[in-house]
Design a protein around this motif. Structure first.
Motif, short mmCIF file in Angstrom:
data_model
loop_
_atom_site.label_atom_id
_atom_site.label_comp_id
_atom_site.label_asym_id
_atom_site.label_seq_id
_atom_site.Cartn_x
_atom_site.Cartn_y
_atom_site.Cartn_z
N ARG A 203 9.75 -1.19 -1.54
CA ARG A 203 9.09 -1.29 -0.23
C ARG A 203 7.87 -0.38 -0.16
O ARG A 203 7.36 -0.10 0.92
N VAL A 204 7.39 0.08 -1.32
CA VAL A 204 6.22 0.95 -1.41
C VAL A 204 5.12 0.21 -2.15
O VAL A 204 5.36 -0.36 -3.21
N SER A 205 3.92 0.24 -1.60
CA SER A 205 2.75 -0.36 -2.24
C SER A 205 1.59 0.63 -2.11
O SER A 205 1.34 1.14 -1.01
N MET A 206 0.93 0.94 -3.22
CA MET A 206 -0.16 1.91 -3.19
C MET A 206 -1.30 1.46 -4.11
O MET A 206 -1.10 1.33 -5.31
N ASP A 207 -2.46 1.22 -3.52
CA ASP A 207 -3.69 0.98 -4.29
C ASP A 207 -4.57 2.20 -4.04
O ASP A 207 -5.37 2.22 -3.11
N VAL A 208 -4.37 3.24 -4.84
CA VAL A 208 -5.00 4.54 -4.59
C VAL A 208 -6.44 4.52 -5.09
O VAL A 208 -6.79 5.13 -6.09
N THR A 209 -7.26 3.78 -4.36
CA THR A 209 -8.70 3.71 -4.60
C THR A 209 -9.36 3.66 -3.23
O THR A 209 -8.75 3.20 -2.25
N PRO A 210 -10.61 4.12 -3.10
CA PRO A 210 -11.27 4.03 -1.81
C PRO A 210 -11.29 2.58 -1.32
O PRO A 210 -11.69 1.67 -2.05
N GLY A 211 -10.79 2.36 -0.12
CA GLY A 211 -10.68 1.02 0.45
C GLY A 211 -9.36 0.34 0.13
O GLY A 211 -9.04 -0.70 0.70
N GLY A 212 -8.57 0.92 -0.78
CA GLY A 212 -7.28 0.35 -1.14
C GLY A 212 -6.23 0.61 -0.07
O GLY A 212 -6.27 1.61 0.64
N ALA A 213 -5.28 -0.29 0.03
CA ALA A 213 -4.23 -0.18 1.05
C ALA A 213 -2.98 0.49 0.49
O ALA A 213 -2.74 0.47 -0.72
N TRP A 214 -2.21 1.08 1.38
CA TRP A 214 -0.91 1.62 1.04
C TRP A 214 0.07 1.21 2.15
O TRP A 214 -0.34 0.97 3.29
N SER A 215 1.34 1.11 1.81
CA SER A 215 2.36 0.84 2.81
C SER A 215 3.71 1.28 2.25
O SER A 215 3.91 1.35 1.04
N LEU A 216 4.61 1.56 3.16
CA LEU A 216 5.99 1.86 2.79
C LEU A 216 6.87 1.65 4.01
O LEU A 216 6.38 1.55 5.13
#
Length: 150
Positions: A46-59
């Motif tokens: 249930r964790v999503s991380m696009d650790v780039t400027p403009g990238g989304a994250w959620s948990l």
């Protein structure tokens, strides 16, 4: 109450881990899931991380009878010293960007890092900021435990 109304959260901690390791705890899904939420469960699927400027994250934090989703967008990623991202939960109005979280990491020694956490946005009441600060303190206790275990 004297003074201006509360508009955010400021927490400074010295954590017993190298700066690169602390940054990884903020940016690697398995690590983030291990401490975000404190004692609550954050399933890795249930964790999503696009650790780039403009990238989304959620948990999603899962507790008996309730799920609490959080999400946002990374605004700045400067490894290993700085991370800026937005933060919203399910109660936030859809038309706002959410709170802005800034995490600044300063190496104190080879084995310790000063972590300066700042949350701003003005979207919460003073009582909500106080409750959120208590939550972050519990999360950071879990972060300390994670970092001590590695």
């Amino acid at each position: 109450m004297a003074g201006s109304p509360r508009e955010g959260i400021d927490i400074t901690r010295v954590v017993q881990a190298p700066r690169d390791r602390v940054f990884a705890a903020w940016t690697e899904p398995a690590d983030f899931a291990a401490w975000y939420g404190g004692d609550a469960d954050v399933p890795l699927d249930r964790v999503s991380m696009d650790v780039t400027p403009g990238g989304a994250w959620s948990l999603v934090i899962v507790m008996p009878g309730v799920e609490m989703p959080f999400h946002g967008v990374y605004r700045e990623v400067s490894a290993p010293e700085r991370l800026v991202f937005t933060l919203k939960d399910a109660s936030a109005p859809g038309d706002i960007e959410g709170e802005t979280v800034t995490v600044t990491l300063t190496e104190q020694s080879r084995t310790s890092t000063e972590m300066v956490f700042r949350q701003r946005g003005g979207h919460l009441t003073p009582e909500q900021y106080a409750a959120a600060e208590d939550g972050w303190e519990a999360f950071f206790d879990a972060l300390d435990t994670l970092l001590a275990s590695r």
